[in-house]
Design an enzyme around this catalytic site. Structure first.
Site, short mmCIF file in Angstrom:
data_model
loop_
_atom_site.label_atom_id
_atom_site.label_comp_id
_atom_site.label_asym_id
_atom_site.label_seq_id
_atom_site.Cartn_x
_atom_site.Cartn_y
_atom_site.Cartn_z
N ASN A 39 -63.73 64.55 39.93
CA ASN A 39 -62.48 64.06 40.44
C ASN A 39 -62.82 62.70 41.31
O ASN A 39 -63.74 62.67 41.97
CB ASN A 39 -61.91 65.03 41.48
CG ASN A 39 -60.62 64.56 42.19
OD1 ASN A 39 -60.62 63.56 42.70
ND2 ASN A 39 -59.73 65.52 42.03
N HIS A 50 -58.32 63.23 37.90
CA HIS A 50 -58.80 64.75 38.31
C HIS A 50 -60.01 64.71 37.41
O HIS A 50 -60.41 63.89 36.52
CB HIS A 50 -57.85 65.82 37.92
CG HIS A 50 -56.86 66.03 38.92
ND1 HIS A 50 -56.12 67.14 38.81
CD2 HIS A 50 -56.59 65.56 40.01
CE1 HIS A 50 -55.21 67.10 39.90
NE2 HIS A 50 -55.63 65.97 40.49
N SER A 77 -60.35 75.79 38.57
CA SER A 77 -59.03 75.99 37.75
C SER A 77 -58.24 74.96 37.65
O SER A 77 -57.97 74.21 38.65
CB SER A 77 -58.28 77.44 38.00
OG SER A 77 -57.22 77.73 37.46
N CYS A 79 -55.20 72.25 37.18
CA CYS A 79 -53.96 72.26 37.65
C CYS A 79 -52.86 71.90 36.46
O CYS A 79 -53.33 71.74 35.25
CB CYS A 79 -54.08 70.67 38.54
SG CYS A 79 -53.93 69.34 37.66
N CYS A 82 -53.73 68.64 34.12
CA CYS A 82 -55.09 69.00 33.35
C CYS A 82 -54.76 70.05 32.24
O CYS A 82 -55.04 69.68 31.29
CB CYS A 82 -56.28 69.22 34.18
SG CYS A 82 -56.64 67.86 35.54
#
Length: 145
Positions: A39, A50, A77, A79, A82
């Site tokens: 990120n 990201h 995890s 988003c 993504c």
């Protein structure tokens, strides 16, 4: 933890050392790393960079068939943005370090046929938890809160 998640965790630590958000990612094809990233929203003043997006960007343009045979590793995890990129490029498998600190779009990915493997790795959990505790303002900005 396998070598690819370990490398993603190294990317996450690199991001933290640069003053950013500690999330790392790799794109792997048949055991070879195509792209790795972390990120870099803070470092680059970006609204979209990201870890998963950075890894895809660093993998670069290639035939779609390559992405359709690849695995994306991410320490957290993914988003909605993504997850959308994962679906767009047809990546069939995603290995997630943890989702205790943030639950992304795992169900969306599964509903579209992506194999999602969740590790709940203690190192990934602890790194993200410490960051969120120390920088809730930056974390909330990253997830759009």
């Amino acid at each position: 933890m396998d070598e690819f998640m370990q490398a993603a965790l190294e990317e996450a630590r690199k991001g933290l050392a640069e003053g950013g958000i500690p999330i790392g990612s790799l794109v792997v094809h048949r055991g070879a790393v195509l792209g790795r990233g972390h990120n870099r929203r803070v470092q680059k003043g970006s609204v979209i960079l990201h870890a998963e997006m950075d890894a895809l960007e660093n993998a670069g343009r290639m035939p779609a068939a390559i992405y359709r045979e690849s695995v994306l590793y991410t320490t957290l995890s993914p988003c909605p943005m993504c997850a959308g990129a994962i679906l767009l490029y047809g990546i069939p498998r995603v290995v997630i370090g943890e989702n205790r600190n943030f639950r992304g779009e795992e169900e969306l990915l599964r509903s579209r046929g992506v194999q999602v493997e969740l590790l709940q790795d203690e190192e990934c959990i602890a790194l993200m938890r410490q960051f969120i505790d120390n920088r809730p303002d930056l974390w909330n900005e990253d997830i759009g809160v």
